[in-house]
Design an enzyme around this catalytic site. Structure first.
Site, PDB file in Angstrom:
ATOM      1  N   SER A   1       0.829  -1.217   0.000  1.00 22.55           N
ATOM      2  CA  SER A   1       0.000   0.000   0.000  1.00 22.55           C
ATOM      3  C   SER A   1       0.859   1.260   0.000  1.00 22.55           C
ATOM      4  O   SER A   1       2.002   1.258   0.463  1.00 22.55           O
ATOM      5  CB  SER A   1      -0.911   0.029   1.227  1.00 22.55           C
ATOM      6  OG  SER A   1      -1.698  -1.128   1.298  1.00 22.55           O
TER       7      SER A   1
HETATM    8  N1  SAH Z   1      -0.396  -5.008   3.897  1.00 23.45           N
HETATM    9  C1  SAH Z   1       0.302  -5.362   2.684  1.00 23.45           C
HETATM   10  C2  SAH Z   1      -0.505  -5.007   1.454  1.00 23.45           C
HETATM   11  C3  SAH Z   1      -1.035  -6.228   0.849  1.00 23.45           C
HETATM   12  S1  SAH Z   1      -2.112  -6.102  -0.520  1.00 23.45           S
HETATM   13  C4  SAH Z   1       1.697  -4.787   2.650  1.00 23.45           C
HETATM   14  O1  SAH Z   1       2.078  -4.037   3.561  1.00 23.45           O
HETATM   15  O2  SAH Z   1       2.447  -5.134   1.728  1.00 23.45           O
HETATM   16  C5  SAH Z   1      -3.382  -7.175   0.029  1.00 23.45           C
HETATM   17  C6  SAH Z   1      -2.982  -8.582   0.365  1.00 23.45           C
HETATM   18  O3  SAH Z   1      -4.152  -9.260   0.829  1.00 23.45           O
HETATM   19  C7  SAH Z   1      -2.474  -9.413  -0.807  1.00 23.45           C
HETATM   20  O4  SAH Z   1      -1.206  -9.912  -0.476  1.00 23.45           O
HETATM   21  C8  SAH Z   1      -3.489 -10.543  -0.948  1.00 23.45           C
HETATM   22  O5  SAH Z   1      -2.932 -11.769  -1.352  1.00 23.45           O
HETATM   23  C9  SAH Z   1      -4.042 -10.605   0.464  1.00 23.45           C
HETATM   24  N2  SAH Z   1      -5.360 -11.226   0.625  1.00 23.45           N
HETATM   25  C10 SAH Z   1      -6.441 -11.149  -0.178  1.00 23.45           C
HETATM   26  N3  SAH Z   1      -7.462 -11.844   0.342  1.00 23.45           N
HETATM   27  C11 SAH Z   1      -7.011 -12.392   1.513  1.00 23.45           C
HETATM   28  C12 SAH Z   1      -7.615 -13.212   2.512  1.00 23.45           C
HETATM   29  N4  SAH Z   1      -8.887 -13.639   2.425  1.00 23.45           N
HETATM   30  N5  SAH Z   1      -6.856 -13.575   3.563  1.00 23.45           N
HETATM   31  C13 SAH Z   1      -5.563 -13.160   3.678  1.00 23.45           C
HETATM   32  N6  SAH Z   1      -4.951 -12.383   2.767  1.00 23.45           N
HETATM   33  C14 SAH Z   1      -5.666 -11.994   1.694  1.00 23.45           C
END
Ligand code: SAH
Length: 204
Positions: free
Chosen positions: A52
């Protein structure tokens, strides 16, 4: 990054600003995109996912009012960066990631950055929360949900705070949900655009 993108936009929580000034964000950005580590935008981390925008990490973290004693659940661990920021401000972080490749990458990143001591990365569907280590004093969801998953509300302590983007696949409201005295109170913080939440309570 902290001065121009975060403080200048009104985030004044010194603990959040200090944590983000200290944590080496470049350790969480894949090698070919390292030059974008401190850019004012989301950056690709592979598998169609992004780390993000720094301001959004700061905003979501500030909304949780962490004091240092909390157990925090992060849903959507991705690169591990936001989990590292949460770990600097709370007692313990459980960071759930649905894609095993990204969970493995996050673990490596957290260790390399020296942020792994109180952050546990778990491969699971975080739309169902993570019952084995519940309840959580605070929950941060980094993927867009069609509605707030009931298991997350159930696994939140009272009092407790949950921050989550809720809306369509294309635009969402960033909601802060406060549980207190058996009731929940919801506020919209701002409009946002996140990658979709998958799993049982996400977009199928
Ligand atoms: N907080 C992260 C941003 C990740 S983007 C950072 O600092 O890099 C969102 C993430 O959510 C992705 O990696 C995706 O694979 C994950 N995601 C999507 N659905 C999910 C679920 N049901 N449970 C866990 N992770 C999930």
């Amino acid at each position: 990054m902290v001065e121009c993108q975060i403080r200048a936009r009104g985030i004044r929580d010194v603990r959040v600003l200090d944590a983000m000034a200290r944590i080496p964000r470049e350790e969480f950005v894949p090698e070919p995109r390292r030059a974008s580590s401190y850019s004012d935008e989301p950056v690709s981390i592979g598998w169609d996912q992004t780390i993000s925008q720094p301001y959004i990490v700061a905003l979501m973290t500030a909304c949780l009012h962490l004091e240092g004693h909390e157990t925090v659940l992060e849903v959507g661990c991705g690169s591990g960066y936001h989990a590292a920021v949460l770990g600097a401000l709370a007692r313990r972080v459980v960071a759930v990631e649905i894609l095993p490749e990204l969970a493995a990458m996050a673990e490596t990143n957290l260790k390399r950055a020296g942020c792994a001591a109180n952050v546990s990365v778990v491969t699971a569907d975080g739309s169902q929360g993570y019952l084995p280590l519940a309840p959580y004093d605070a929950i941060s969801v980094a993927a867009a949900a069609p509605a707030t998953p009931q298991p997350l509300l159930d696994q939140l302590t009272d009092p407790g705070r949950l921050v989550i983007p809720v809306g369509s696949l294309f635009e969402q409201d960033l909601l802060i949900i406060e549980k207190s005295g058996g009731k929940t109170h919801t506020r919209t913080v701002t409009g946002v655009r996140f990658v979709p939440l998958r799993g049982e309570h996400g977009w199928r």
